[in-house]
Write a protein that holds these residues in place. Structure first.
Motif, PDB file in Angstrom:
ATOM      1  N   LYS A 187      -2.263  11.752  10.236  1.00 57.32           N
ATOM      2  CA  LYS A 187      -2.762  10.431   9.841  1.00 57.32           C
ATOM      3  C   LYS A 187      -1.574   9.497   9.568  1.00 57.32           C
ATOM      4  CE  LYS A 187      -6.422   8.285   7.312  1.00 57.32           C
ATOM      5  NZ  LYS A 187      -7.021   7.824   8.543  1.00 57.32           N
TER       6      LYS A 187
ATOM      7  N   CYS B  38      -5.665   3.722   6.050  1.00 53.63           N
ATOM      8  CA  CYS B  38      -4.287   3.754   6.559  1.00 53.63           C
ATOM      9  C   CYS B  38      -3.332   3.132   5.547  1.00 53.63           C
ATOM     10  CB  CYS B  38      -4.193   2.971   7.863  1.00 53.63           C
ATOM     11  SG  CYS B  38      -4.290   4.011   9.310  1.00 53.63           S
TER      12      CYS B  38
ATOM     13  N   CYS C 274      -1.113   6.096  11.499  1.00 52.81           N
ATOM     14  CA  CYS C 274      -1.100   4.820  10.764  1.00 52.81           C
ATOM     15  C   CYS C 274       0.250   4.105  10.926  1.00 52.81           C
ATOM     16  CB  CYS C 274      -1.369   5.060   9.274  1.00 52.81           C
ATOM     17  SG  CYS C 274      -3.012   5.707   8.968  1.00 52.81           S
TER      18      CYS C 274
END
Lengths: 266, 194
Positions: free
Chosen positions: B173, B142, B177
Motif C-alpha cells: 500500500k 493513502c 500510495c
C-alpha cells in the motif's frame, strides 16, 4: 517512469543506505547509464526529504505551542492571600478595606485593559497575516452540475469583479440576483467574501454561515475558513478559535495548515 | 507540563538530542533563544510576529541542515549561537526582500544573505509546498499511510497494527500510495514550472 514495487523497494534501500557496498556500487552504475532511473531516485529523494521537513515543521509548531503555554503561565498574576491585621478601631479598619478595594479595583482594571488591548492586537495581527482574498479562481470549476450555463457565466463575471477588487459592485449585483436553490450558496459565499474584503466582518458572518449549508465540499471548506477569519476580524475570539480548531484538526481540509498557524498567533 | 528548562550536559549532548528529534531539545532552544531573538528583531524594525516567523523558519532551516549533514557539530561551537545566526539571517533576508518590494533603501549595515543559499531555500520550500498539496489530493487511506510512514516515521509494523492489516500488505500500500503521490506531484510541479 512508473516503478515496479521491487524497483521502489530497491530505491528506498539505496536512499536509506541499506545496500551492501557492492550492491550500492552496481546501483550507482545503473543510475549513471539510465537517466530514467536516476530521475526516479531523485524524485524519491525529494519525497523523503520533503516529508522529513514537514515532520520537523510539525515538531516545531508543537514546541512553539508548548513554549507559548509556559509564557502564558508565567505572565499569569498570582493571587496573594495575606492575613489582615486585627484592629480595634472599626473606622480605621473600614478605611483600610476601602483603600485596599480601590487599589485592587484599579489594578484589576489595568490588567483587564492591558489584556484586552493585547488580545485585540494579537487577533488583529493574526487576521492581517492570514487573510488573503480568495484568488484561487477555481470557484467556477466547482459549480455543481445543476447550475445552468448562463448562471455559471454570470457568477464567473461576478467573481472576476471580486478578483479585481470591485466589492461594492459585487454586492450590488448579487443583491439584485434572483435567489434560487442552485445558486443561493454561491451568492451567500460571494457576499460574505465581499463584506470581509470591505472589512465589514459583522455583515460577512451571516452570509458565510448560510453558505456552510452548501452540499459542495470545496465551497463548504472555503466558507468555513473565511467564516473563521470573519469571526477573528469581528473580535469573536471564542468562535474563531472553535472554527479554526475544527479546520486545523482535519488533515484533509485545504486550510488546515493555515488554521494551525493562525491558532498559534492569538 | 513540559520541562521548559531541560538541561544538557554539553553542546554535543544537545546536538544528539536534536538529531533524535527529542522534544526536550526543541523546548530548550525555545526557552534559551525565543525572547532574545524577539528583542533583536524588534530592535531591527520588525514586529513580534516577524520574530516568531523568522525564528520558526531559521530553526527549521538549521534542523534540516543538521539532519542532512550540511551542519556538522564541532567541539567548542555553541549550538544556540549557530541557531541564532540562522534565524538572524532568515530575518535579514526577509526584511531585505520586503524593503526591495517596497523600494525602500537598506539603512542599516545588514550582512546580505548568501544568494545561492536563499535560492536553494526558496526551491526547497516550493517543493515542500507542492508535496503538501499533492498529499491533500490523495484519498484518505493513502494519505494516512503516507503521513504515518514518511512524516511521523512510524514503522510499517505499527501502521499494520493500526490498520489491522498484514505488514506485507501495508508495504504494498505504501508503494502504491507513494507512486500515486508522485504522479500528482509531477502534475502540480509542471503546472508551477518546477
Amino acid at each position: 517512469m512508473k516503478l515496479t514495487e521491487a524497483q521502489y523497494e530497491l530505491i528506498e534501500a539505496y536512499l536509506n543506505g541499506e545496500l551492501s557496498p557492492s550492491d550500492q556500487a552496481s546501483f550507482e552504475q545503473d543510475m549513471a547509464l539510465d537517466t530514467a532511473l536516476a530521475d526516479a531516485v531523485a524524485l524519491q529523494r525529494e519525497v523523503v526529504s520533503s516529508f522529513r521537513a514537514i515532520g520537523l515543521e510539525r515538531k516545531l509548531q508543537q514546541a512553539h505551542a508548548r513554549w507559548q503555554a509556559t509564557q502564558e503561565q508565567e505572565s499569569e498574576p498570582e493571587a496573594v492571600v495575606r492575613p489582615m491585621p486585627q484592629s480595634t478601631r472599626r473606622s480605621v479598619n473600614r478605611m483600610y478595606w476601602l483603600a485596599a478595594a480601590s487599589v485592587m479595583l484599579a489594578i484589576s482594571l489595568s490588567i483587564w485593559l492591558y489584556r484586552s488591548q493585547q488580545t485585540d492586537r494579537n487577533t488583529s495581527l493574526a487576521f492581517s497575516e492570514a487573510y488573503q482574498p480568495d484568488q484561487s479562481g477555481d470557484l467556477s470549476k466547482n459549480f455543481s452540475a445543476d447550475i445552468q450555463p448562463h448562471q455559471q457565466a454570470r457568477f464567473q463575471s461576478i467573481y472576476r469583479q471580486y478578483q479585481s477588487g470591485n466589492y461594492d459592485a459585487v454586492i450590488r449585483e448579487l443583491k439584485t440576483l434572483p435567489a434560487d436553490q442552485q445558486t443561493i450558496h454561491y451568492r451567500n459565499y460571494m457576499l460574505g467574501l465581499s463584506y470581509l474584503a470591505k472589512k465589514e466582518p459583522a455583515k460577512a458572518v451571516p452570509y458565510l454561515t448560510a453558505a456552510l449549508k452548501t452540499p459542495t465540499q470545496t465551497l463548504h471548506q472555503k466558507s468555513e475558513w473565511f467564516l473563521a477569519l470573519a469571526y477573528l476580524k469581528n473580535g469573536e475570539q471564542a468562535r474563531a478559535r472553535d472554527a479554526l480548531q475544527r479546520i486545523a484538526g482535519l488533515d484533509s481540509h485545504p486550510y488546515h495548515g493555515l488554521a494551525a498557524k493562525v491558532l498559534l498567533k492569538f | 507540563m513540559p520541562n521548559v528548562f531541560p538541561r544538557f550536559q554539553d553542546d554535543r549532548d544537545l546536538y544528539e538530542a536534536l538529531l533524535r528529534r527529542d522534544d526536550r531539545a526543541f523546548d530548550y532552544l525555545y526557552a534559551e533563544l525565543a525572547h532574545t531573538f524577539r528583542h533583536w528583531v524588534i530592535q531591527h524594525n520588525g514586529t513580534g510576529m516577524d520574530a516568531e516567523d523568522a525564528f520558526q523558519k531559521g530553526l527549521l532551516k538549521f534542523l534540516i541542515n543538521l539532519e542532512n549533514g550540511k551542519y556538522q557539530h564541532q567541539a567548542g561551537t555553541r549550538i544556540t549561537t549557530v541557531v541564532f545566526d540562522y534565524c538572524k539571517k532568515t530575518w535579514l533576508t526577509e526584511a531585505g526582500s520586503y524593503r526591495f518590494r517596497n523600494r525602500a533603501s537598506l539603512s542599516d549595515a545588514s550582512d546580505p544573505a548568501d544568494t545561492a543559499d536563499v535560492v536553494e531555500e526558496m526551491q526547497r520550500a516550493a517543493v515542500v509546498e507542492i508535496m503538501k498539496q499533492a498529499l491533500l489530493q490523495l484519498k484518505d487511506d493513502c494519505r494516512r499511510v503516507i503521513d504515518w510512514f514518511y512524516i511521523d516515521e512510524m514503522p510499517l509494523r505499527e501502521i499494520a497494527e493500526k490498520l489491522n492489516m498484514r505488514e506485507t500488505s501495508v508495504k504494498s500500500k505504501r508503494y502504491d500510495c507513494t507512486e500515486k503521490l508522485k504522479g500528482i506531484y509531477r502534475q502540480l510541479a509542471t503546472k508551477r514550472g518546477l
